[in-house]
Structures are given as C-alpha cells and as structure tokens.
Motif scaffolding. Structure first.
Motif, PDB file in Angstrom:
ATOM      1  N   ARG A  17       0.799  -1.218   0.000  1.00 57.81           N
ATOM      2  CA  ARG A  17       0.000   0.000   0.000  1.00 57.81           C
ATOM      3  C   ARG A  17       0.839   1.279   0.000  1.00 57.81           C
ATOM      4  NH1 ARG A  17      -3.888  -2.454  -1.908  1.00 57.81           N
ATOM      5  NH2 ARG A  17      -5.864  -2.766  -0.787  1.00 57.81           N
ATOM      6  N   PRO A 144      -4.124   6.053  -6.669  1.00 56.80           N
ATOM      7  CA  PRO A 144      -4.517   4.761  -6.107  1.00 56.80           C
ATOM      8  C   PRO A 144      -6.027   4.585  -5.991  1.00 56.80           C
ATOM      9  CG  PRO A 144      -2.684   5.698  -4.873  1.00 56.80           C
ATOM     10  CD  PRO A 144      -3.166   6.763  -5.798  1.00 56.80           C
ATOM     11  N   ILE A 151      -9.090   0.691  -2.110  1.00 54.24           N
ATOM     12  CA  ILE A 151      -8.425   1.760  -1.363  1.00 54.24           C
ATOM     13  C   ILE A 151      -9.403   2.914  -1.192  1.00 54.24           C
ATOM     14  CG2 ILE A 151      -6.541   3.440  -1.379  1.00 54.24           C
ATOM     15  CD1 ILE A 151      -4.887   1.408  -2.927  1.00 54.24           C
ATOM     16  N   VAL A 154      -5.985   7.991   0.870  1.00 48.45           N
ATOM     17  CA  VAL A 154      -4.563   8.052   0.522  1.00 48.45           C
ATOM     18  C   VAL A 154      -3.946   9.271   1.197  1.00 48.45           C
ATOM     19  CG1 VAL A 154      -2.858   8.222  -1.330  1.00 48.45           C
ATOM     20  CG2 VAL A 154      -5.002   6.963  -1.713  1.00 48.45           C
ATOM     21  N   ALA A 239      -3.770   3.912   2.161  1.00 45.78           N
ATOM     22  CA  ALA A 239      -2.526   3.851   1.394  1.00 45.78           C
ATOM     23  C   ALA A 239      -1.788   5.174   1.544  1.00 45.78           C
ATOM     24  CB  ALA A 239      -2.806   3.550  -0.078  1.00 45.78           C
ATOM     25  N   GLN A 240      -0.510   5.161   1.151  1.00 43.66           N
ATOM     26  CA  GLN A 240       0.244   6.406   1.092  1.00 43.66           C
ATOM     27  C   GLN A 240       1.004   6.461  -0.217  1.00 43.66           C
ATOM     28  OE1 GLN A 240       3.209   6.793   4.203  1.00 43.66           O
ATOM     29  NE2 GLN A 240       4.075   4.770   3.819  1.00 43.66           N
TER      30      GLN A 240
END
Length: 272
Positions: A17, A144, A151, A154, A239-240
């Motif tokens: 992620r 994403p 997801i 983010v 997520a990042q």
C-alpha cells in the motif's frame, strides 16, 4: 516501539500500500477515471503560494481530471482569496459556509465545510502554503483511488527539509510529527506506524468514507481522519503515496505548542 506482531503487519502493508506519484501519469488516470474529483484547499494568508497552486489545479481541471478546484479562505488579510479567484479557483469564505454553525474554528472546520461545498466522489485536500507544488501531488493522491476500488483514503508522503538561516537540513522538518504524533501512534495505534507523514494535509478520500469521519476544528484534523478511517475501512483500505519533497514555511518552536496540543487531544480522545 511497535510490537513484533504489529511490525510484521506494518511491513506487509508497506509493501502493498505504498506507492510513488510517478506511477500515475495523467494519461493513465484520464483513461481509468470513473469518479468525479474535487480539490479543496483550506487557505489563510498564503498569498505568495496560492496562485501557483491554483494554476496546477485549474490545469488539471481543464485537462478533465478534476471537476472542481475550490479554495476555502479563512478571511485572509493578504488577498489570498482574491488571488485564488483571479487564477481560476472557486473561492468560498469559510465562515459563510454553513453559517448556522457559527464562525469557522480552524483548519479542521474549514476542511469539513469545504466537504459540504464540494461534490466530487473523491475529495482531495492539499495545503495552501506549499512552495514547490506540482501536479505530482494531485496525481499521486488520487491515483490509487482511481485504479484500485479497495483503497479508500490516501495520504501524501514526502521529505520535508528544515531551513535554519542559510542552512537546509534535509530531513529536519516535521517536528510535531516526530515528537508528538509518532510516539502516540506507536503506543496506541501501531497499525498506522508505516505512515511517513501522519499529519500531512495532503489527503484524498472517497466521499462515502469522508462523510463518516469526524473533523476536530483545529490542528488535530489530519490525525483524527487517519485514526477514524482505520476504524472505518481497516488498514488495507488506507494507502500512502510518495510525492517527493514538500517545502513550506516553518513555525517558531513556541508556535508549535497549540499544534502539538491539538494533535494530542485528537489522538488520545480516540484511544479505546
């Protein structure tokens, strides 16, 4: 320190992620885009930087990626709102949004009110004081979400240098992150330990999740959103993305007191 079990979970999450903004060129996102997207910029007295930021947002709006480029101005005294409007943004005064709730009470309140005047299926927040803003920030944050329906939120990850006079410390920024937020996360929310910038104002969220999150009125908004999103969609729903380097003005140490306090209150009020 993060426990052994949590450490393995975080390592696995980082592999699956963590992304790079370069993985999401504009052409790819335009070809896969199935959601409307609103960009919201909470802004206060950022006249030197708001124009170039809005220029990037408007170009992405003209390209067909963004549907809205919104600036929520906190009654700036330096023409921030006027500059943003001149550059093509839709500008709202924060206290004029949902006025029945009274005057806006800080950044978190501005983000909450900005959510109400935006209409996108995805809302992407960016700060108004970034000195080196580019389309990489927006493409990376929304990428994403557009290519992976599992997801839901983010966060931006970046290197933040610290300027001390003429000297630049490559990784010297983010003092509240390292001294306050990260110890709290490691102690109480170790699943989130993989986030490089848990306090980053660069966040993209699906609206159906965003409307389930709470917004502390002050500086604790970002960490509160992250903790609440973890509870709402689980770690794999987060997520990042690495957007590179972010340069912005740094506050004096004394001015960081209220920020640290807001972060602590937001985090500790969410401890089970």
């Amino acid at each position: 320190m993060v426990g052994e079990g949590s450490g393995a979970m975080v390592s696995s999450w980082l592999e699956r992620r963590s992304f790079d903004a370069g993985d999401y060129p504009l052409e790819r996102l335009l070809a896969t885009r199935a959601s409307s997207i609103s960009a919201v910029v909470p802004a206060r007295d950022v006249a030197p930087t708001i124009g170039p930021i809005v220029d990037v947002l408007v170009a992405l709006r003209d390209s067909g990626l963004l549907d809205e480029a919104i600036v929520v101005d906190a009654a700036s005294s330096d023409r921030t709102g006027a500059i943003a409007r001149d550059h093509g943004a839709t500008v709202f005064q924060e206290s004029e949004i949902l006025p029945e709730h009274g005057p806006a009470l800080g950044k978190g309140d501005a983000m909450w009110r900005g959510t109400h005047v935006s209409s996108g299926d995805v809302v992407v927040f960016v700060d108004g004081d970034t000195e080196n803003f580019s389309e990489r920030f927006i493409l990376g944050l929304v990428g994403p979400l557009l290519v992976d329906p599992s997801i839901h939120l983010v966060k931006g990850a970046f290197r933040r240098p610290l300027r001390v006079g003429s000297e630049v410390l490559t990784d010297g920024g983010g003092r509240v992150t390292e001294l306050v937020a990260r110890p709290l996360i490691n102690l109480y929310f170790p699943q989130l330990a993989g986030f490089v910038q848990p306090l980053a104002g660069e966040i993209a969220v699906r609206r159906e999740v965003l409307e389930r999150l709470s917004f502390p009125v002050g500086y604790g908004a970002e960490i509160a959103m992250l903790i609440d999103a973890l509870a709402a969609v689980g770690l794999d729903g987060l997520a990042q993305v690495d957007v590179g380097e972010r340069r912005d003005p740094h506050q004096h140490l004394h001015s960081l007191t209220s920020m640290a306090y807001g972060v602590m209150v937001a985090a500790l009020s969410r401890v089970p």
